[in-house]
Every structure is written in C-alpha cells, then in structure tokens.
Design an enzyme around this catalytic site. Structure first.
Site, PDB file in Angstrom:
ATOM      1  N   LYS A 121       0.834  -1.209   0.000  1.00  0.00           N
ATOM      2  CA  LYS A 121       0.000   0.000   0.000  1.00  0.00           C
ATOM      3  C   LYS A 121       0.874   1.266   0.000  1.00  0.00           C
ATOM      4  CE  LYS A 121      -2.201  -1.437   3.713  1.00  0.00           C
ATOM      5  NZ  LYS A 121      -1.550  -2.774   3.816  1.00  0.00           N
ATOM      6  N   THR A 122       1.884   1.290   0.883  1.00  0.00           N
ATOM      7  CA  THR A 122       2.771   2.456   0.937  1.00  0.00           C
ATOM      8  C   THR A 122       3.552   2.582  -0.369  1.00  0.00           C
ATOM      9  OG1 THR A 122       2.995   2.019   3.290  1.00  0.00           O
ATOM     10  CG2 THR A 122       4.566   3.564   2.345  1.00  0.00           C
ATOM     11  N   ASP A 151      -1.507   6.651   6.343  1.00  0.00           N
ATOM     12  CA  ASP A 151      -1.488   5.220   6.646  1.00  0.00           C
ATOM     13  C   ASP A 151      -2.401   4.984   7.847  1.00  0.00           C
ATOM     14  OD1 ASP A 151      -0.719   2.635   6.310  1.00  0.00           O
ATOM     15  OD2 ASP A 151       1.288   2.852   7.168  1.00  0.00           O
ATOM     16  N   THR A 164      -5.640  -1.501   6.997  1.00  0.00           N
ATOM     17  CA  THR A 164      -5.667  -2.963   7.070  1.00  0.00           C
ATOM     18  C   THR A 164      -7.096  -3.415   7.401  1.00  0.00           C
ATOM     19  OG1 THR A 164      -5.000  -2.704   9.368  1.00  0.00           O
ATOM     20  CG2 THR A 164      -3.286  -3.304   7.793  1.00  0.00           C
ATOM     21  N   ARG A 166       6.699  -8.124   1.883  1.00  0.00           N
ATOM     22  CA  ARG A 166       7.560  -7.665   2.985  1.00  0.00           C
ATOM     23  C   ARG A 166       8.200  -8.860   3.685  1.00  0.00           C
ATOM     24  NH1 ARG A 166       4.702  -3.963   6.743  1.00  0.00           N
ATOM     25  NH2 ARG A 166       5.277  -2.355   5.250  1.00  0.00           N
TER      26      ARG A 166
HETATM   27  P1  ADP Z   1       2.137  -1.875   3.185  1.00  0.00           P
HETATM   28  O1  ADP Z   1       2.160  -0.378   3.078  1.00  0.00           O
HETATM   29  O2  ADP Z   1       0.946  -2.499   2.537  1.00  0.00           O
HETATM   30  O3  ADP Z   1       2.325  -2.356   4.603  1.00  0.00           O
HETATM   31  P2  ADP Z   1       4.661  -1.703   1.727  1.00  0.00           P
HETATM   32  O4  ADP Z   1       4.278  -0.895   0.544  1.00  0.00           O
HETATM   33  O5  ADP Z   1       5.407  -1.007   2.813  1.00  0.00           O
HETATM   34  O6  ADP Z   1       3.377  -2.453   2.348  1.00  0.00           O
HETATM   35  O7  ADP Z   1       5.472  -2.979   1.176  1.00  0.00           O
HETATM   36  C1  ADP Z   1       6.444  -3.641   1.942  1.00  0.00           C
HETATM   37  C2  ADP Z   1       7.655  -3.940   1.090  1.00  0.00           C
HETATM   38  O8  ADP Z   1       7.341  -5.027   0.229  1.00  0.00           O
HETATM   39  C3  ADP Z   1       8.072  -2.805   0.171  1.00  0.00           C
HETATM   40  O9  ADP Z   1       9.007  -1.965   0.761  1.00  0.00           O
HETATM   41  C4  ADP Z   1       8.646  -3.500  -1.025  1.00  0.00           C
HETATM   42  O10 ADP Z   1      10.013  -3.774  -0.803  1.00  0.00           O
HETATM   43  C5  ADP Z   1       7.888  -4.802  -1.068  1.00  0.00           C
HETATM   44  N1  ADP Z   1       6.774  -4.807  -2.025  1.00  0.00           N
HETATM   45  C6  ADP Z   1       5.456  -4.656  -1.727  1.00  0.00           C
HETATM   46  N2  ADP Z   1       4.696  -4.816  -2.816  1.00  0.00           N
HETATM   47  C7  ADP Z   1       5.545  -5.082  -3.838  1.00  0.00           C
HETATM   48  C8  ADP Z   1       5.349  -5.355  -5.233  1.00  0.00           C
HETATM   49  N3  ADP Z   1       4.130  -5.437  -5.767  1.00  0.00           N
HETATM   50  N4  ADP Z   1       6.437  -5.568  -6.007  1.00  0.00           N
HETATM   51  C9  ADP Z   1       7.676  -5.524  -5.451  1.00  0.00           C
HETATM   52  N5  ADP Z   1       7.929  -5.294  -4.134  1.00  0.00           N
HETATM   53  C10 ADP Z   1       6.880  -5.072  -3.329  1.00  0.00           C
END
Ligand code: ADP
Length: 351
Positions: A77-78, A122, A171, A230
């Site tokens: 998401k981030t 977030d 979430t 992640r």
């Molecule tokens: P969320 O915000 O949903 O908790 P993040 O965007 O922080 O998740 O993702 C966590 C990590 O996973 C990112 O820093 C990245 O390294 C990896 N990641 C997430 N989604 C992808 C994707 N679709 N392709 C490649 N790497 C990804």
C-alpha cells in the site's frame, strides 16, 4: 511455557516474520521498494486500473481522485502511494491516522499542500472522529473550517486548500466510517500474492542486493512468505545472513530449508506465534469456536496483532474459519499440526 516466555517469543518473531515494518525494513526497503508502476509486481487488475485512472487524470490536467487502499500489512500500500506520486510527478506527504491527534495537526498538513500534491495517510481507520470531521470538507471541496475560541466568542474561519489527492491505507476497511469511505473515488483491495509473483519479487530483490539465488531456493522462500512481499524480502535477508556465515554465500534450496528452520518457520510459512495460536485454540478451546479476545488473553498477545497479522493468513490458507460464534480450527490446520494423533505432536516434516 509461561506467558512471559510466549510474549518474548512473539517479540522475537516480530523481528522475523512480522508483516509490520521494522527499522531494518525502513533502511533496506528504500532500495527494495518499487518506485515505478512497471516495477510493481503482481496485483495486475489493480495496477491496470490505476494506470487508466492516472492517465485520465493527467489528460484532464486534474489531480487523481482520492484513493483508498486496503489489505493486510506488507502487501504494497505504501509502495503504491509512492508510485502514484512518482507517476503523477507530484510531491507526497506521508503521515498516519494515529499521528494526527488534533485537528490543528491536520490543518497544518493540509494548508502546506501544493496543487496536485499527494497526502498519504497510513492506518486511516485510526483517525480520531474529531479529526475525521475536518477531513470531509477538505476532501470534498478542498476547504477546511477552523473554529477559533469557544462559547459565544467562537468564530469559524474557512481556509481554501489547493486541490490535492488523499491516499488512505488501511488494514481494516470495515472499520472506516461510511461518510469517510464514500468520499474516496477510487477503492482498491490488495490481496495476498501468489507464489510466482513472490518469486519475481525475491529474484528482483536478490539482484538489487547482489545475492546469487537458485530458482528452487527463491520458490521455497516464496512458499513460506505468507503471501507477503515484505515477509519475502525479510526471509531473503535472513537466508542471506545464514549463507554468508554458514554457507558459501550462494542461496540454494538446502540453505533456505536450514535457515528458515532455525528461525522456526515451517513449510507453510507459519512461525511460532501462528502455531501458538492454533495450539491454544486446540488445547484451551477444543478447536473453537472462540473469540479473538479469548485467544489473545490466553497467549498474552494484543488482539490487534492476531487480527492484523495472524488471522488473515490462517483464513487465507484455510486453517481457520469464521463462524457467527467465533473462530474455528479446520481439519487442515489440525492435520498440519498433527492434532489427530493422541500425543498431539506436530506432524513429521513440519519444516
Ligand atoms: P504496506 O504499506 O501495505 O504495509 P509496503 O508498501 O510497505 O506495504 O510494502 C512492503 C515492502 O514489500 C516494500 O518496501 C517492497 O520492498 C515490497 N513490495 C510490496 N509490494 C511489492 C510489489 N508489488 N512488487 C515488489 N515489491 C513489493
């Protein structure tokens, strides 16, 4: 095992398999985080739709409509919020629901936004209701009403804001109030990743980190990554540590199996806390149905940890089911844990 030990174990596990961001992630993900949509692997429908929305907004020379991204932690998401900013060529301001504790904090953030900027919030479901009231006119008409003083001297001042895009991540989409949810024009849910997409993510990360990894090893890490990029990246780093100390620096299948076994991650990607939850459900509640609060109390865990991190994946792999009377263990979970045998020993070959 007493409760303090369980709690210590879960803290250890937080560092390894947690889908929450750790300090190491923050430092290392700067390089692993995809910055362009073309580097964002998987979630094809979502990225195709987002591409169209962004192109249309660019053609109209308007900011993108407000976007709500929901899904378990660690699924991107981030990353997507940053990708949108990159693709739209705009600045991004990042904050989170709990960080905006007073309406004044929000006013400060909003009045500093330039036209077209992105505001990423977030954990938007954790905004306080007073702050939320202020966000409605900001999202709808790009204005904000600020009340100064109290009682008979209270005066309302209207601030005009520059048009901006709010990207909210959550979430728990179900916890968002209806008025807030209805103000988002674009809504996407991120689902757990399938193994082939995780293999691509691990292969890409290994390349960035200059680690040599065999295809079968990448596949094994993917299968044990709980459908989360992640977690996949974190396991890759743990296996890298292992091969650098105990192996020849190259990541093969055997190294993955040994390294992950040493971290208590089994073939399904379950770790100590997942297994503790399943075990507590079986031993203290006869497999359920049981409420999350009761499970959390038994394990001395926060209910939110179980709801956000443990439960979604156990539901996804069919180890848990939700019933009107609570959560219930499935036969699949019992078979995996070896509950069918009288001594309740884990099935052979768990790792
Ligand atoms: P969320 O915000 O949903 O908790 P993040 O965007 O922080 O998740 O993702 C966590 C990590 O996973 C990112 O820093 C990245 O390294 C990896 N990641 C997430 N989604 C992808 C994707 N679709 N392709 C490649 N790497 C990804």
């Amino acid at each position: 095992m007493d409760k303090s030990q369980i709690s210590k174990k879960s803290t250890e596990r937080e560092k390894i398999v947690t889908t929450q961001e750790t300090e190491e992630d923050v430092i290392l993900n700067i390089s692993l985080r995809p910055s362009k949509l073309s580097d964002f692997i998987g979630q094809k429908d979502l990225s195709d739709n987002l591409k169209v929305s962004m192109e249309a907004a660019r053609k109209r020379k308007e900011p993108l409509e407000h976007v709500l991204l929901s899904g378990p932690p660690g699924l991107g998401k981030t990353s997507l919020a940053n990708i949108i900013a990159h693709e739209m060529g705009t600045r991004i301001t990042t904050t989170s629901g709990p960080a905006i504790s007073r309406p004044g904090d929000l006013v400060g953030i909003l009045t500093n936004l330039e036209a077209g900027d992105i505001l990423f919030i977030d954990e938007i479901h954790r905004l306080s209701s007073t702050v939320e009231e202020y966000i409605y006119p900001a999202m709808e008409n790009f204005e904000i009403d600020v009340i100064m003083d109290k009682g008979p001297y209270a005066k309302t001042y209207k601030f005009n804001l520059k048009p901006f895009t709010l990207i909210g991540a959550t979430t728990r989409a179900g916890l968002l109030t209806a008025p807030l949810r209805s103000r988002f024009g674009i809504f996407h849910h991120l689902d757990f990743y399938e193994t082939p997409d995780l293999v691509k993510i691990i292969t890409r990360s290994a390349k960035i980190l200059s680690i040599s990894i065999e295809g079968s090893a990448a596949e094994e890490i993917s299968r044990r990554s709980r459908g989360s990029p992640r977690v996949a990246n974190r396991l890759l780093r743990r296996v890298r540590d292992w091969v650098q100390v105990k192996g020849d620096g190259k990541i093969g299948l055997e190294a993955v199996e040994s390294a992950l076994k040493s971290h208590g991650i089994d073939k399904m990607g379950l770790d100590n806390v997942d297994r503790k939850v399943i075990q507590a459900m079986q031993e203290s509640f006869d497999g359920g149905p049981v409420g999350i609060e009761s499970i959390a109390a038994t394990l001395n865990e926060e209910p939110d940890t179980i709801i956000d991190i443990v439960e979604p994946f156990l539901l996804k792999i069919g180890f848990l089911k939700r019933t009107p009377r609570g959560r219930e263990l499935t036969r699949k979970a019992c078979e995996h844990m070896g509950f069918s045998n009288s001594r309740r020993e884990p099935q052979k070959g768990l790792f």
